[in-house]
Motif scaffolding. Structure first.
Motif, PDB file in Angstrom:
ATOM      1  N   SER A 125      35.444  44.637  31.899  1.00  0.00           N
ATOM      2  CA  SER A 125      34.548  45.527  31.152  1.00  0.00           C
ATOM      3  C   SER A 125      34.948  46.992  31.296  1.00  0.00           C
ATOM      4  CB  SER A 125      33.100  45.340  31.602  1.00  0.00           C
ATOM      5  OG  SER A 125      32.659  44.043  31.267  1.00  0.00           O
ATOM      6  N   ALA A 126      35.589  47.336  32.402  1.00  0.00           N
ATOM      7  CA  ALA A 126      36.039  48.708  32.628  1.00  0.00           C
ATOM      8  C   ALA A 126      37.384  48.991  31.959  1.00  0.00           C
ATOM      9  CB  ALA A 126      36.130  48.984  34.128  1.00  0.00           C
ATOM     10  N   GLY A 127      37.945  47.980  31.277  1.00  0.00           N
ATOM     11  CA  GLY A 127      39.177  48.193  30.520  1.00  0.00           C
ATOM     12  C   GLY A 127      40.462  47.858  31.247  1.00  0.00           C
ATOM     13  N   PHE A 128      40.378  47.265  32.420  1.00  0.00           N
ATOM     14  CA  PHE A 128      41.589  46.867  33.138  1.00  0.00           C
ATOM     15  C   PHE A 128      42.093  45.537  32.613  1.00  0.00           C
ATOM     16  CE2 PHE A 128      39.413  49.649  36.122  1.00  0.00           C
ATOM     17  CZ  PHE A 128      40.452  50.467  36.544  1.00  0.00           C
ATOM     18  N   GLN A 129      43.405  45.357  32.622  1.00  0.00           N
ATOM     19  CA  GLN A 129      43.965  44.022  32.425  1.00  0.00           C
ATOM     20  C   GLN A 129      43.760  43.316  33.754  1.00  0.00           C
ATOM     21  OE1 GLN A 129      47.923  43.800  30.796  1.00  0.00           O
ATOM     22  NE2 GLN A 129      48.197  41.698  31.508  1.00  0.00           N
ATOM     23  N   VAL A 130      43.331  42.058  33.718  1.00  0.00           N
ATOM     24  CA  VAL A 130      42.977  41.342  34.940  1.00  0.00           C
ATOM     25  C   VAL A 130      43.726  40.023  35.012  1.00  0.00           C
ATOM     26  CG1 VAL A 130      41.085  40.332  36.289  1.00  0.00           C
ATOM     27  CG2 VAL A 130      40.656  42.356  34.863  1.00  0.00           C
ATOM     28  N   THR A 131      44.290  39.764  36.190  1.00  0.00           N
ATOM     29  CA  THR A 131      44.871  38.458  36.495  1.00  0.00           C
ATOM     30  C   THR A 131      44.138  37.931  37.712  1.00  0.00           C
ATOM     31  OG1 THR A 131      47.057  39.038  35.623  1.00  0.00           O
ATOM     32  CG2 THR A 131      46.959  37.202  37.185  1.00  0.00           C
ATOM     33  N   LEU A 132      43.674  36.700  37.636  1.00  0.00           N
ATOM     34  CA  LEU A 132      43.042  36.034  38.768  1.00  0.00           C
ATOM     35  C   LEU A 132      44.031  35.016  39.321  1.00  0.00           C
ATOM     36  CD1 LEU A 132      40.574  35.371  40.577  1.00  0.00           C
ATOM     37  CD2 LEU A 132      39.866  33.742  38.804  1.00  0.00           C
ATOM     38  N   ALA A 133      44.367  35.151  40.600  1.00  0.00           N
ATOM     39  CA  ALA A 133      45.243  34.175  41.255  1.00  0.00           C
ATOM     40  C   ALA A 133      44.406  32.917  41.522  1.00  0.00           C
ATOM     41  CB  ALA A 133      45.804  34.748  42.545  1.00  0.00           C
ATOM     42  N   SER A 134      44.636  31.882  40.736  1.00  0.00           N
ATOM     43  CA  SER A 134      43.765  30.698  40.732  1.00  0.00           C
ATOM     44  C   SER A 134      43.699  29.967  42.062  1.00  0.00           C
ATOM     45  CB  SER A 134      44.207  29.733  39.633  1.00  0.00           C
ATOM     46  OG  SER A 134      45.533  29.264  39.887  1.00  0.00           O
ATOM     47  N   ASP A 135      44.712  30.123  42.897  1.00  0.00           N
ATOM     48  CA  ASP A 135      44.760  29.420  44.178  1.00  0.00           C
ATOM     49  C   ASP A 135      44.601  30.383  45.357  1.00  0.00           C
ATOM     50  OD1 ASP A 135      47.149  30.720  43.732  1.00  0.00           O
ATOM     51  OD2 ASP A 135      48.408  29.076  44.439  1.00  0.00           O
ATOM     52  N   THR A 136      44.112  31.573  45.069  1.00  0.00           N
ATOM     53  CA  THR A 136      44.025  32.581  46.121  1.00  0.00           C
ATOM     54  C   THR A 136      42.649  33.240  46.127  1.00  0.00           C
ATOM     55  OG1 THR A 136      46.384  32.863  45.750  1.00  0.00           O
ATOM     56  CG2 THR A 136      45.367  34.415  47.228  1.00  0.00           C
ATOM     57  N   HIS A 137      41.641  32.438  45.836  1.00  0.00           N
ATOM     58  CA  HIS A 137      40.242  32.816  46.043  1.00  0.00           C
ATOM     59  C   HIS A 137      39.529  31.569  46.527  1.00  0.00           C
ATOM     60  CE1 HIS A 137      38.688  30.993  42.235  1.00  0.00           C
ATOM     61  NE2 HIS A 137      39.878  31.347  41.767  1.00  0.00           N
ATOM     62  N   SER A 138      38.438  31.761  47.266  1.00  0.00           N
ATOM     63  CA  SER A 138      37.791  30.599  47.869  1.00  0.00           C
ATOM     64  C   SER A 138      36.301  30.836  48.095  1.00  0.00           C
ATOM     65  CB  SER A 138      38.475  30.244  49.194  1.00  0.00           C
ATOM     66  OG  SER A 138      38.029  28.987  49.661  1.00  0.00           O
ATOM     67  N   THR A 139      35.643  29.766  48.542  1.00  0.00           N
ATOM     68  CA  THR A 139      34.202  29.767  48.764  1.00  0.00           C
ATOM     69  C   THR A 139      33.845  28.627  49.703  1.00  0.00           C
ATOM     70  OG1 THR A 139      32.071  29.913  47.634  1.00  0.00           O
ATOM     71  CG2 THR A 139      33.657  28.306  46.743  1.00  0.00           C
ATOM     72  N   TRP A 140      32.582  28.268  49.746  1.00  0.00           N
ATOM     73  CA  TRP A 140      32.079  27.137  50.508  1.00  0.00           C
ATOM     74  C   TRP A 140      31.386  26.177  49.548  1.00  0.00           C
ATOM     75  CZ3 TRP A 140      32.057  32.115  52.037  1.00  0.00           C
ATOM     76  CH2 TRP A 140      32.587  32.410  53.293  1.00  0.00           C
ATOM     77  N   SER A 141      31.304  24.924  49.935  1.00  0.00           N
ATOM     78  CA  SER A 141      30.550  23.954  49.153  1.00  0.00           C
ATOM     79  C   SER A 141      29.078  24.321  49.185  1.00  0.00           C
ATOM     80  CB  SER A 141      30.746  22.541  49.709  1.00  0.00           C
ATOM     81  OG  SER A 141      32.083  22.126  49.565  1.00  0.00           O
ATOM     82  N   SER A 142      28.376  23.995  48.095  1.00  0.00           N
ATOM     83  CA  SER A 142      26.924  24.173  48.064  1.00  0.00           C
ATOM     84  C   SER A 142      26.282  22.800  48.222  1.00  0.00           C
ATOM     85  CB  SER A 142      26.504  24.805  46.731  1.00  0.00           C
ATOM     86  OG  SER A 142      26.624  23.880  45.675  1.00  0.00           O
ATOM     87  N   ASP A 143      24.969  22.757  48.191  1.00  0.00           N
ATOM     88  CA  ASP A 143      24.280  21.470  48.258  1.00  0.00           C
ATOM     89  C   ASP A 143      24.548  20.630  47.014  1.00  0.00           C
ATOM     90  OD1 ASP A 143      23.199  22.123  50.714  1.00  0.00           O
ATOM     91  OD2 ASP A 143      21.283  22.804  49.880  1.00  0.00           O
ATOM     92  N   GLU A 144      24.873  21.297  45.901  1.00  0.00           N
ATOM     93  CA  GLU A 144      25.046  20.607  44.623  1.00  0.00           C
ATOM     94  C   GLU A 144      26.485  20.228  44.302  1.00  0.00           C
ATOM     95  OE1 GLU A 144      23.433  23.695  44.776  1.00  0.00           O
ATOM     96  OE2 GLU A 144      21.455  22.776  44.953  1.00  0.00           O
TER      97      GLU A 144
END
Length: 174
Positions: A125-144
């Motif tokens: 939204s701020a006008g940057f070109q963005v690349t997300l490294a698909s294998d280089t972000h993480s989280t934890w499992s939820s209950d669902e």
């Protein structure tokens, strides 16, 4: 187009024994590879460090708040402090990116559905070109759903805001 590597909230508190972020070892390995490539190409690296309240795993000034030692910043790297999932909100990030002439952000980090998602959308939204490294972000499992399902879902949804590719396909020197 000048690029920067953005590493969000990869702090000790996300690697607490028994409650480590999903695929923590793989995450750190992939981040190290990207950091090494970025440094070799003289690409700016921005570390985003979350300042949590008292009792939070990322409580400001505690060991949990420190950036993980396996990806420690160097003197030339920029460290941005934040208190919300949005790395731009009430921070110096956008100002620093402009000072460095950055137009393209490579986004990595923790937590996929919160800080990574919010920062991807805001950067777009701020006008940057963005690349997300698909294998280089993480989280934890939820209950669902599992952590891997959350990551897969966000890799799919965030294609509206970013080019989503594996870290091995990211090139810094162009």
């Amino acid at each position: 187009m000048k690029k920067a590597l953005l590493i969000i909230d990869v702090q000790n508190g996300m690697f607490t024994e028994g409650n480590e972020v999903y695929r923590s070892v793989n995450l750190l390995e992939n981040l190290n590879e990207l950091i090494n490539q970025a440094r070799s190409a003289h690409t700016s690296i921005f570390y985003i460090q979350h300042n949590g309240p008292v009792g939070h795993p990322l409580e400001y000034g505690t060991n949990g708040w420190e950036i993980h030692p396996k990806i420690s910043p160097q003197n030339r790297d920029v460290i941005i402090q934040k208190t919300t999932p949005d790395s731009f909100f009430n921070t110096t990030l956008e100002k620093e990116l402009k000072i460095h002439g950055i137009e393209h952000l490579i986004i990595t980090g923790i937590q996929t559905e919160a800080c990574v998602d919010t920062t991807c959308r805001r950067a777009f939204s701020a006008g940057f070109q963005v690349t997300l490294a698909s294998d280089t972000h993480s989280t934890w499992s939820s209950d669902e759903i599992t952590a891997q399902q959350i990551i897969n879902h966000h890799n799919s949804v965030l294609r509206w805001f970013a080019t989503v590719i594996p870290s091995t396909e990211i090139i810094f020197n162009t």
